[in-house]
Structure formats: structure tokens, C-alpha cells
Enzyme design. Structure first.
Site, PDB file in Angstrom:
ATOM      1  N   ASP A 125     -16.762  -3.482   5.376  1.00 30.42           N
ATOM      2  CA  ASP A 125     -16.244  -4.538   4.899  1.00 30.42           C
ATOM      3  C   ASP A 125     -16.409  -5.642   6.078  1.00 30.42           C
ATOM      4  O   ASP A 125     -16.857  -6.799   5.807  1.00 30.42           O
ATOM      5  CB  ASP A 125     -14.796  -4.576   4.620  1.00 30.42           C
ATOM      6  CG  ASP A 125     -14.208  -5.809   3.687  1.00 30.42           C
ATOM      7  OD1 ASP A 125     -15.169  -6.172   2.832  1.00 30.42           O
ATOM      8  OD2 ASP A 125     -13.450  -6.176   4.091  1.00 30.42           O
ATOM      9  N   CYS A 165     -15.451 -11.370  -5.500  1.00 29.75           N
ATOM     10  CA  CYS A 165     -15.025 -10.803  -4.149  1.00 29.75           C
ATOM     11  C   CYS A 165     -13.621 -11.830  -3.948  1.00 29.75           C
ATOM     12  O   CYS A 165     -12.816 -11.324  -3.226  1.00 29.75           O
ATOM     13  CB  CYS A 165     -16.004 -11.175  -3.075  1.00 29.75           C
ATOM     14  SG  CYS A 165     -15.270 -10.569  -1.360  1.00 29.75           S
ATOM     15  N   TYR A 225     -10.286  -9.350  -5.822  1.00 34.40           N
ATOM     16  CA  TYR A 225      -9.217  -8.986  -4.912  1.00 34.40           C
ATOM     17  C   TYR A 225      -7.931  -9.364  -5.004  1.00 34.40           C
ATOM     18  O   TYR A 225      -6.931  -8.968  -4.723  1.00 34.40           O
ATOM     19  CB  TYR A 225      -9.697  -9.224  -3.372  1.00 34.40           C
ATOM     20  CG  TYR A 225     -10.588  -8.329  -2.568  1.00 34.40           C
ATOM     21  CD1 TYR A 225     -10.454  -7.721  -1.385  1.00 34.40           C
ATOM     22  CD2 TYR A 225     -11.874  -7.870  -3.297  1.00 34.40           C
ATOM     23  CE1 TYR A 225     -11.238  -6.808  -0.647  1.00 34.40           C
ATOM     24  CE2 TYR A 225     -12.338  -6.925  -2.724  1.00 34.40           C
ATOM     25  CZ  TYR A 225     -12.129  -6.249  -1.533  1.00 34.40           C
ATOM     26  OH  TYR A 225     -13.027  -5.411  -0.646  1.00 34.40           O
ATOM     27  N   TYR A 249      -3.976  -9.769   0.347  1.00 39.69           N
ATOM     28  CA  TYR A 249      -4.848 -10.258  -0.914  1.00 39.69           C
ATOM     29  C   TYR A 249      -3.838 -10.626  -2.082  1.00 39.69           C
ATOM     30  O   TYR A 249      -3.996 -11.368  -2.938  1.00 39.69           O
ATOM     31  CB  TYR A 249      -5.903  -9.396  -1.445  1.00 39.69           C
ATOM     32  CG  TYR A 249      -7.001  -9.213  -0.492  1.00 39.69           C
ATOM     33  CD1 TYR A 249      -7.839 -10.272  -0.225  1.00 39.69           C
ATOM     34  CD2 TYR A 249      -6.816  -8.252   0.433  1.00 39.69           C
ATOM     35  CE1 TYR A 249      -8.843 -10.161   0.789  1.00 39.69           C
ATOM     36  CE2 TYR A 249      -7.972  -7.742   1.344  1.00 39.69           C
ATOM     37  CZ  TYR A 249      -8.894  -9.042   1.559  1.00 39.69           C
ATOM     38  OH  TYR A 249      -9.781  -9.029   2.640  1.00 39.69           O
ATOM     39  N   GLU A 290     -18.362  -4.372  -6.504  1.00 39.11           N
ATOM     40  CA  GLU A 290     -17.295  -4.152  -5.911  1.00 39.11           C
ATOM     41  C   GLU A 290     -16.523  -2.835  -6.229  1.00 39.11           C
ATOM     42  O   GLU A 290     -15.979  -2.175  -5.071  1.00 39.11           O
ATOM     43  CB  GLU A 290     -16.074  -5.267  -6.721  1.00 39.11           C
ATOM     44  CG  GLU A 290     -16.265  -6.288  -6.200  1.00 39.11           C
ATOM     45  CD  GLU A 290     -16.074  -6.881  -4.701  1.00 39.11           C
ATOM     46  OE1 GLU A 290     -15.257  -6.253  -4.079  1.00 39.11           O
ATOM     47  OE2 GLU A 290     -16.613  -7.699  -4.016  1.00 39.11           O
TER      48      GLU A 290
END
Length: 220
Positions: A44, A135, A139, A163, A205
Site C-alpha cells: 500500500d 480507492c 475504503y 477509513y 481493490e
């Protein structure tokens, strides 16, 4: 139909597979092996450096000053996340950010970022927004879903809280509002391309979490 409704409908099965993935389940019950979480954090960090570049391209292509500032701020925020939260996670593993940065970018990360950068550089502003949107949105939805349960493992609880936090959720709402405005302006052909890009990066993802769960390496 609002574009965001069309986009989410297109990836609903992908999102359900994400929620059912053992990586996500292991975050909430604390059973996720640390090796898998470390893999995720390292990759990441690589991903976010290129994601920040993608957001900077969105800022450069944005038609209005408000959008330029917003995407530029988000690009800075992506770098800050990589330097801050990930460094804290790596410290918990007894490692340094420099050591992690020296590790190779693995196949799924390379494929995802290559597609993302090719799309934002080669496509329209609307296409670029669609490509970077998962993204943000996935998330936010995962974080929101997991926040109530959190995790008995402090590292995983911190990730979930980041998140699920209202500050991040508000950023995502801003991008979704922009996406719907774009949906009213683009041609049918461009709208179809937006759906295609959004669907593909949503699949990436899932693949990103799955790669961490499998401990993906280069095969040769």
C-alpha cells in the site's frame, strides 16, 4: 439514474466479495496473520505513491479551481498517509519505512497502478475521476461497515478507524457529488468508459487484499 447509483450497481458483487474476503474478516476478529497485514502495508505504501500521482493528474485536468485544490489536497493527503500511518504500522513490526520502500513492487500492485496511471494520463478528467474513485469509495464503505465491530487487535482497529472516520467519509462524499455532476455532463460513450474504469479498478481493490492474503510474490 445518478451516475454513482449506476457505478455502485456495477460493482455490488465485487463489494460483497470484498466484505466476504478472509483478509477483511481477519481484520475485524483479529485473526488476520501479521504477515498478511505487513504485506498489505508495504504494498500500500508503494501504491499510494502512484495514487498520489494519479490524483495530481486529476488536479491538473480539473476544469474548475475548487476541483484543482481538492484533488491537489488529496494527493498531499495520500503521501501523508503513506508517511504517517504506514510508518507507525511498520514501527510496530520493528521495521523502518526505508526498508519497506526498498522491497519490490509486486505484480498486483504494479498492474493496478499501471492501469490507473495510464487511464488518468490518457483519458478525460471524467474518466480519471472514475478510475481513482474506488480507492475513495470502497475504503469508505468498508471502514464504515467495520467501524462498529472494530477489532481486538489495536493495529487493525486503527486501520478501520482511519477509513470509518467522519473526516474521510466527508472527503468521499465530496468526490461522489462531483462524480454525479460529471455524469450529467458527459456523453453516453464517455459515461460507459467511466463505468468500465470504475469497475476495473474496483476489481483491482479486491485483488490487492487477496494478494496480501496469499503473500503474493513474483513467480520468477
Amino acid at each position: 439514474m445518478a451516475l454513482t447509483d449506476e457505478l455502485w450497481s456495477a460493482i455490488e458483487p465485487v463489494y460483497e466479495e470484498i466484505l466476504a474476503h478472509p483478509f477483511i474478516a481477519g481484520l475485524t476478529d483479529g485473526t488476520l496473520p501479521r504477515r498478511a497485514f505487513r504485506h498489505f502495508v508495504v504494498q500500500d505504501s508503494h501504491y499510494l505513491r502512484d495514487y498520489a500521482r494519479a490524483l495530481a493528474v486529476c488536479a491538473a485536468k480539473a476544469p474548475g479551481e475548487a476541483e484543482v485544490r481538492a484533488f491537489a489536497d488529496d494527493a498531499v493527503g495520500a503521501i501523508a498517509a503513506e508517511q504517517g500511518m504506514h510508518a507507525e504500522f511498520l514501527t510496530a513490526f520493528g521495521e523502518s519505512a526505508d526498508r519497506a520502500a526498498a522491497e519490490p513492487v509486486l505484480p498486483t500492485t504494479r498492474a493496478y497502478t499501471s492501469y490507473l496511471l495510464a487511464t488518468v494520463y490518457g483519458g478525460s478528467f471524467a474518466e480519471a475521476v472514475a478510475a481513482v474513485l474506488p480507492c475513495y469509495w470502497i475504503y469508505a464503505r468498508v471502514g464504515e461497515r467495520l467501524l462498529a465491530a472494530s477489532s481486538p487487535e489495536p493495529l487493525y482497529a486503527k486501520w478501520i478507524a482511519t477509513y470509518g472516520d467522519e473526516q474521510f467519509q466527508s472527503v468521499v462524499r465530496r468526490v461522489l457529488e462531483l462524480t454525479d455532476r460529471l455524469g450529467e455532463q458527459v456523453s453516453p460513450a464517455e459515461r460507459r468508459r467511466m463505468v468500465e474504469h470504475f469497475t476495473l479498478t474496483s476489481r483491482y481493490e479486491w485483488m490487492f487484499w487477496d494478494a496480501a492474503w496469499r503473500g503474493e510474490t513474483w513467480p520468477v
